[in-house]
Design an enzyme around this catalytic site. Structure first.
Site, PDB file in Angstrom:
ATOM      1  N   HIS A   1      -2.101  -8.679   4.661  1.00  0.00           N
ATOM      2  CA  HIS A   1      -2.934  -8.518   3.475  1.00  0.00           C
ATOM      3  C   HIS A   1      -2.089  -8.630   2.209  1.00  0.00           C
ATOM      4  O   HIS A   1      -0.972  -8.107   2.133  1.00  0.00           O
ATOM      5  CB  HIS A   1      -3.638  -7.155   3.494  1.00  0.00           C
ATOM      6  CG  HIS A   1      -4.903  -7.169   4.288  1.00  0.00           C
ATOM      7  ND1 HIS A   1      -6.144  -7.176   3.720  1.00  0.00           N
ATOM      8  CD2 HIS A   1      -5.111  -7.200   5.625  1.00  0.00           C
ATOM      9  CE1 HIS A   1      -7.069  -7.191   4.665  1.00  0.00           C
ATOM     10  NE2 HIS A   1      -6.461  -7.209   5.831  1.00  0.00           N
TER      11      HIS A   1
ATOM     12  N   ASP B   1      -5.366 -22.053  21.654  1.00  0.00           N
ATOM     13  CA  ASP B   1      -6.422 -22.128  22.669  1.00  0.00           C
ATOM     14  C   ASP B   1      -7.805 -22.262  22.037  1.00  0.00           C
ATOM     15  O   ASP B   1      -8.730 -22.816  22.650  1.00  0.00           O
ATOM     16  CB  ASP B   1      -6.389 -20.897  23.570  1.00  0.00           C
ATOM     17  CG  ASP B   1      -6.441 -19.596  22.770  1.00  0.00           C
ATOM     18  OD1 ASP B   1      -5.524 -19.372  21.946  1.00  0.00           O
ATOM     19  OD2 ASP B   1      -7.406 -18.822  22.953  1.00  0.00           O
TER      20      ASP B   1
ATOM     21  N   GLY C   1       0.042   9.948 -31.266  1.00  0.00           N
ATOM     22  CA  GLY C   1      -1.325  10.472 -31.177  1.00  0.00           C
ATOM     23  C   GLY C   1      -2.309   9.333 -31.318  1.00  0.00           C
ATOM     24  O   GLY C   1      -1.944   8.199 -31.662  1.00  0.00           O
TER      25      GLY C   1
ATOM     26  N   SER D   1      -5.332   6.895 -32.661  1.00  0.00           N
ATOM     27  CA  SER D   1      -5.704   6.393 -33.982  1.00  0.00           C
ATOM     28  C   SER D   1      -6.702   7.361 -34.608  1.00  0.00           C
ATOM     29  O   SER D   1      -7.657   7.792 -33.971  1.00  0.00           O
ATOM     30  CB  SER D   1      -6.342   5.004 -33.842  1.00  0.00           C
ATOM     31  OG  SER D   1      -6.775   4.531 -35.091  1.00  0.00           O
TER      32      SER D   1
ATOM     33  N   SER E   1       2.080   4.730 -30.041  1.00  0.00           N
ATOM     34  CA  SER E   1       3.001   4.718 -28.891  1.00  0.00           C
ATOM     35  C   SER E   1       2.344   5.353 -27.660  1.00  0.00           C
ATOM     36  O   SER E   1       2.717   6.442 -27.250  1.00  0.00           O
ATOM     37  CB  SER E   1       4.319   5.417 -29.221  1.00  0.00           C
ATOM     38  OG  SER E   1       4.138   6.611 -29.927  1.00  0.00           O
TER      39      SER E   1
END
Length: 650
Positions: free
Chosen positions: A122, A176, A475, A477, A549
């Site tokens: 997978h 096969d 923090g 916006s 940030s």
């Protein structure tokens, strides 16, 4: 069906313990081949390994009985034994009929010993396949005769090539189910050879087989008279896999400095490549200091010579400085020592690789903080096209430039697999996020050196009568970062402090005007600002940085650029609902309508600080209140700590 263990037991009973000892000694002298099975989903990898174990008599009677019971419960072959269940041991694997983890099995024939890794097909488990390939000498690439060469067949073949595997068996399984048709086999072989022409394989051996019924696995099939090649086990027993590590230059990564008493000092580790003998001149890779080998110490006594793969302790004729992570090497054939290099990389993590983000790079024994400084291109696994990209998603392969905080020792991976490989580790979760193969050093790393300056940070700060700091406001916006940062700078300036404010919007008008708001651009945005803030702090300033940030990794990167105690994380903690209510620039309203993409807090995440130096909870308080809190915190810090690392200079 009789197992090897039963045969050994009977031999011992009949001929005594000497026969058992002789048998074990004979086993030790056999060569060892490490190989893996890979390919797309449901191509029959686990069934093939189960058939190999069965036909080479590696299954105990009780294991066979349990397998027959499990086949009735979990099997997919009706009343017949489902050999895939021998290696698909996880309950989730049996329930889903797929391989998830890498399963290792040992078996032996009269001619050779084998360690086989059954790897998942997978795409989401590609990283597990890469793990299995990292130590293999040969890969069996299974192809379903009904499906032909698929995307995952190509992906696994490319990864096998990147990881240094040079011998391939193209096992066209389930022959096969296409009536043992030679034309089907020939077409698949033609397609695979055309695809793999540029992958650098030394040998590609195609074999038509049926893992379920054993055709061409250990015995030649009477149903394919048109096939004149070897059986699978016949090829595995005879393929010439050179012990290339012995022919390479001497490399000895130091794992431990062994000093049990004042009279003994040795360097312990496992020889990665080459050989060493008493009296040989060796060099410490990072420092260039040379010495000669005085003794080669092992648990069973001293040796005159030791070779790749042996664990030894080297005693030198001189007291030279060598620590864990360094490498003792041949004096006449030294490795590269650099802090910038190009590499192939296979990305494992669900979080995309982002240039500029800081990771931990680990080699065989060394580690260093590292940044992917450039993503040169992504490799298209279908046609080998080099595609422009700003990030790598999980399971993608790319070519990157990497910069480390300290030089590391390496050889190009194409020359030495042991010393040319590395992994990247996430700094926060400690998860392995990528595996890399070094291509070559970047020559600019050898030409650029740090220039020592006579006037240092302390001199600049003393002239300003202040202690440098980087106040990093983070923090959402609308949280009030810019307002508080601006008021703080005004107050500090009024008291004679020397400051500079780096604001997110302002910087994007100049230094970062070429960056957008994708995750990759946000990472680069913060990296540039952190470097500028570092230079300003070196100038003795109090730097106020006001940026959203959003990612912890980048804030940590910024912190690690600064000297201890200089970085102050200020979390302006305002709830999302309050920021959206304020919405001073109307951005939240547009983002919630889908008019702005990658907006932090809406369709791009914000990772809040867990332990900031200062947390400003703004609800019910004025910006002036926040500034007073910060001013008092700074005053207390300056009183508590009188000194700082000046970074050199006067």
């Amino acid at each position: 069906m009789r197992s090897t263990a039963e045969t050994l037991s009977e031999a011992g009973a009949a001929a005594g313990t000497d026969s058992v000892r002789d048998y074990l000694l004979a086993q030790e002298k056999k060569s060892l081949l490490r190989f893996l099975t890979c390919g797309s989903v449901d191509d029959g990898k686990s069934t093939l390994i189960g058939r190999l174990l069965s036909d080479t008599r590696q299954i105990f009677e009780d294991q066979l009985a349990a397998l027959e019971r499990d086949s009735r419960k979990h099997g997919t072959t009706g009343e017949e034994v489902d050999f895939a269940l021998l290696v698909d041991g996880l309950e989730a694997e049996r329930e889903q009929g797929i391989t998830i983890d890498v399963a290792y099995r040992f078996f032996a024939t009269p001619k050779r010993k084998f360690i086989v890794a059954d790897t998942p097909g997978h795409e989401q488990y590609t990283r597990n396949m890469a793990t299995g390939a990292s130590t293999a000498d040969l890969a069996i690439v299974l192809v379903d005769a009904r499906q032909g060469v698929l995307r995952q067949t190509r992906r696994h073949s490319i990864i096998a090539s990147l990881l240094g595997i040079r011998h391939i068996v193209v096992a066209v399984n389930k022959i096969d189910l296409v009536d043992f048709d030679e034309a089907v086999f020939a077409k698949i072989v033609e397609d695979y050879r055309a695809f793999a022409a540029d992958l650098g394989f030394k040998s590609i051996v195609p074999i038509p087989l049926s893992a379920r019924y054993g055709d061409n696995v250990t015995a030649r099939s009477p149903r394919m008279n048109w096939y004149a090649g070897p059986t699978l086990i016949g090829h595995l027993e005879t393929v010439a896999v050179e012990d290339e590590a012995l022919a390479l230059p001497f490399r000895f990564p130091v794992q431990y400095v062994n000093r049990p008493n004042l009279d003994f000092r040795g360097f312990a580790g496992t020889i990665a490549s080459g050989s060493v003998a008493e009296g040989d001149e060796i060099v410490v890779a990072k420092s260039g200091t040379s010495a000669r080998v005085k003794r080669i110490v092992t648990r069973d006594g001293d040796l005159k010579e030791a070779v790749a793969g042996q664990a030894v302790t080297l005693v030198l004729d001189e007291e030279i400085e060598v620590s864990r992570g360094n490498m003792l090497v041949a004096a006449a054939a030294r490795p590269q020592v650099a802090d910038q290099f190009a590499a192939n990389i296979v990305w494992f993590d669900e979080q995309a690789l982002l240039p500029g983000r800081s990771y931990i790079l680990r080699t065989a024994t060394d580690q260093a903080s590292a940044t992917v400084s450039e993503l040169k291109h992504r490799l298209n696994v279908n046609d080998f096209a080099h595609e422009a990209a700003k990030s790598l998603a999980m399971n993608e392969v790319g070519v990157v430039s990497i910069a480390t905080r300290a030089p590391i020792v390496f050889d190009p991976f194409a020359q030495n697999r042991a010393t040319g490989a590395f992994i990247l580790v996430d700094r926060i979760t400690n998860a392995t996020v990528g595996a890399g193969m070094i291509l070559h050093p970047l020559r600019r790393a050898e030409n650029i050196h740090w220039q020592s300056l006579d006037v240092g940070k302390r001199a600049r700060a003393d002239m300003k009568n202040q202690r440098p700091a980087v106040l990093w406001f983070t923090g959402l916006s609308g949280s009030g970062k810019s307002t508080i940062a601006n008021l703080l700078e005004k107050k500090l300036h009024a008291t004679g402090r020397h400051t500079y404010l780096l604001d997110g919007d302002n910087v994007r008008h100049g230094l970062n005007r070429d960056l957008g708001f994708t995750d990759a651009d946000r990472v680069e945005n913060i990296r540039r600002v952190a470097e500028v803030a570092k230079l300003m702090a070196d100038a003795g300033l109090i730097v106020i940085v006001s940026f959203i940030s959003p990612f912890k990794a980048e804030r940590r990167m910024a912190r690690e650029l600064m000297v201890g105690g200089e970085f102050v994380e200020v979390f302006v903690d305002t709830p999302f609902e309050e920021c959206a209510r304020r919405d001073p620039k109307g951005l939240y309203a547009r983002a919630l309508k889908g008019e702005i993409k990658n907006f932090t807090g809406v369709d791009s995440p914000y990772e809040a600080p867990e332990n900031p130096e200062v947390r400003l909870k703004t609800l019910g308080r004025t910006p002036e209140d926040m500034v007073d809190i910060l001013d008092r915190w700074l005053a207390e810090r300056d009183l508590a700590e009188d000194s700082y690392d000046d970074g050199g200079g006067i």
